[in-house]
Motif scaffolding. Structure first.
Motif, PDB file in Angstrom:
ATOM      1  N   ASP A  12       0.841  -1.211   0.000  1.00 20.73           N
ATOM      2  CA  ASP A  12       0.000   0.000   0.000  1.00 20.73           C
ATOM      3  C   ASP A  12       0.870   1.252   0.000  1.00 20.73           C
ATOM      4  N   LEU A  13       1.836   1.283   0.906  1.00 21.20           N
ATOM      5  CA  LEU A  13       2.713   2.449   0.992  1.00 21.20           C
ATOM      6  C   LEU A  13       3.559   2.592  -0.266  1.00 21.20           C
ATOM      7  N   ALA A  14       3.984   1.481  -0.823  1.00 27.33           N
ATOM      8  CA  ALA A  14       4.761   1.534  -2.067  1.00 27.33           C
ATOM      9  C   ALA A  14       3.930   2.175  -3.183  1.00 27.33           C
ATOM     10  N   GLU A  15       2.684   1.777  -3.283  1.00 22.85           N
ATOM     11  CA  GLU A  15       1.812   2.332  -4.315  1.00 22.85           C
ATOM     12  C   GLU A  15       1.581   3.827  -4.095  1.00 22.85           C
ATOM     13  N   ILE A  16       1.349   4.224  -2.859  1.00 25.71           N
ATOM     14  CA  ILE A  16       1.081   5.622  -2.537  1.00 25.71           C
ATOM     15  C   ILE A  16       2.294   6.500  -2.839  1.00 25.71           C
ATOM     16  N   THR A  17       3.484   5.996  -2.521  1.00 25.06           N
ATOM     17  CA  THR A  17       4.700   6.797  -2.678  1.00 25.06           C
ATOM     18  C   THR A  17       5.334   6.699  -4.054  1.00 25.06           C
ATOM     19  N   GLY A  18       5.009   5.636  -4.773  1.00 23.47           N
ATOM     20  CA  GLY A  18       5.666   5.402  -6.055  1.00 23.47           C
ATOM     21  C   GLY A  18       7.019   4.727  -5.907  1.00 23.47           C
ATOM     22  N   LEU A  19       7.327   4.280  -4.695  1.00 22.88           N
ATOM     23  CA  LEU A  19       8.577   3.577  -4.439  1.00 22.88           C
ATOM     24  C   LEU A  19       8.347   2.074  -4.545  1.00 22.88           C
ATOM     25  N   ALA A  20       9.419   1.351  -4.726  1.00 23.27           N
ATOM     26  CA  ALA A  20       9.327  -0.110  -4.741  1.00 23.27           C
ATOM     27  C   ALA A  20       9.119  -0.617  -3.310  1.00 23.27           C
ATOM     28  N   ALA A  21       8.337  -1.674  -3.177  1.00 23.31           N
ATOM     29  CA  ALA A  21       8.116  -2.275  -1.853  1.00 23.31           C
ATOM     30  C   ALA A  21       9.442  -2.706  -1.240  1.00 23.31           C
ATOM     31  N   LEU A  22      10.361  -3.182  -2.060  1.00 26.42           N
ATOM     32  CA  LEU A  22      11.675  -3.601  -1.563  1.00 26.42           C
ATOM     33  C   LEU A  22      12.431  -2.409  -0.966  1.00 26.42           C
ATOM     34  N   THR A  23      12.292  -1.252  -1.578  1.00 28.12           N
ATOM     35  CA  THR A  23      12.941  -0.040  -1.056  1.00 28.12           C
ATOM     36  C   THR A  23      12.402   0.303   0.323  1.00 28.12           C
ATOM     37  N   THR A  35      17.454  10.630   0.214  1.00 24.10           N
ATOM     38  CA  THR A  35      16.648  11.704   0.792  1.00 24.10           C
ATOM     39  C   THR A  35      15.293  11.779   0.094  1.00 24.10           C
ATOM     40  N   SER A  36      15.279  11.620  -1.212  1.00 21.85           N
ATOM     41  CA  SER A  36      14.023  11.707  -1.966  1.00 21.85           C
ATOM     42  C   SER A  36      13.044  10.604  -1.562  1.00 21.85           C
ATOM     43  N   SER A  37      13.560   9.432  -1.241  1.00 22.94           N
ATOM     44  CA  SER A  37      12.694   8.332  -0.796  1.00 22.94           C
ATOM     45  C   SER A  37      12.090   8.650   0.563  1.00 22.94           C
ATOM     46  N   MET A  38      12.916   9.151   1.469  1.00 25.17           N
ATOM     47  CA  MET A  38      12.425   9.506   2.796  1.00 25.17           C
ATOM     48  C   MET A  38      11.396  10.630   2.713  1.00 25.17           C
ATOM     49  N   GLU A  39      11.637  11.587   1.847  1.00 24.35           N
ATOM     50  CA  GLU A  39      10.679  12.688   1.682  1.00 24.35           C
ATOM     51  C   GLU A  39       9.355  12.190   1.121  1.00 24.35           C
TER      52      GLU A  39
END
Length: 67
Positions: A12-23, A35-39
Motif C-alpha cells: 500500500d505504501l509503495a503504491e502511494i509513494t511510487g517507491l518499490a516495496a523492496l525499497t 533523501t528523496s525516498s524519505m521525503e
C-alpha cells in the motif's frame, strides 16, 4: 511504526509513494535511504494524519490524528 498505525501494508505504501516495496522494506530494516525516498514516505504519511515528533530521551515518535 507510522505505516502500522495507519494499517497500511508494505505494498500500500509503495503504491502511494511510487517507491518499490523492496525499497520501503530496506528502509524499515535500517538500510540506507535516499533523501528523496524519505521525503516521499514522509509526505505520504503526513497527508494521512501522521505528525513526526522530534526525538526525546526515548527517541523519535509519531502522533496520528484521526480523520
Amino acid at each position: 511504526m507510522a505505516r502500522a498505525a495507519l494499517n497500511l501494508g508494505l505494498r500500500d505504501l509503495a503504491e502511494i509513494t511510487g517507491l518499490a516495496a523492496l525499497t520501503i522494506s530496506r528502509i524499515e530494516n535500517g538500510g540506507v535511504a535516499k533523501t528523496s525516498s524519505m521525503e516521499a514516505i514522509e509526505r505520504a504519511l503526513s497527508s494521512r494524519g501522521v505528525t513526526f515528533l522530534p526525538p526525546n530521551k526515548d527517541g523519535p515518535g509519531i502522533r496520528v490524528t484521526p480523520d
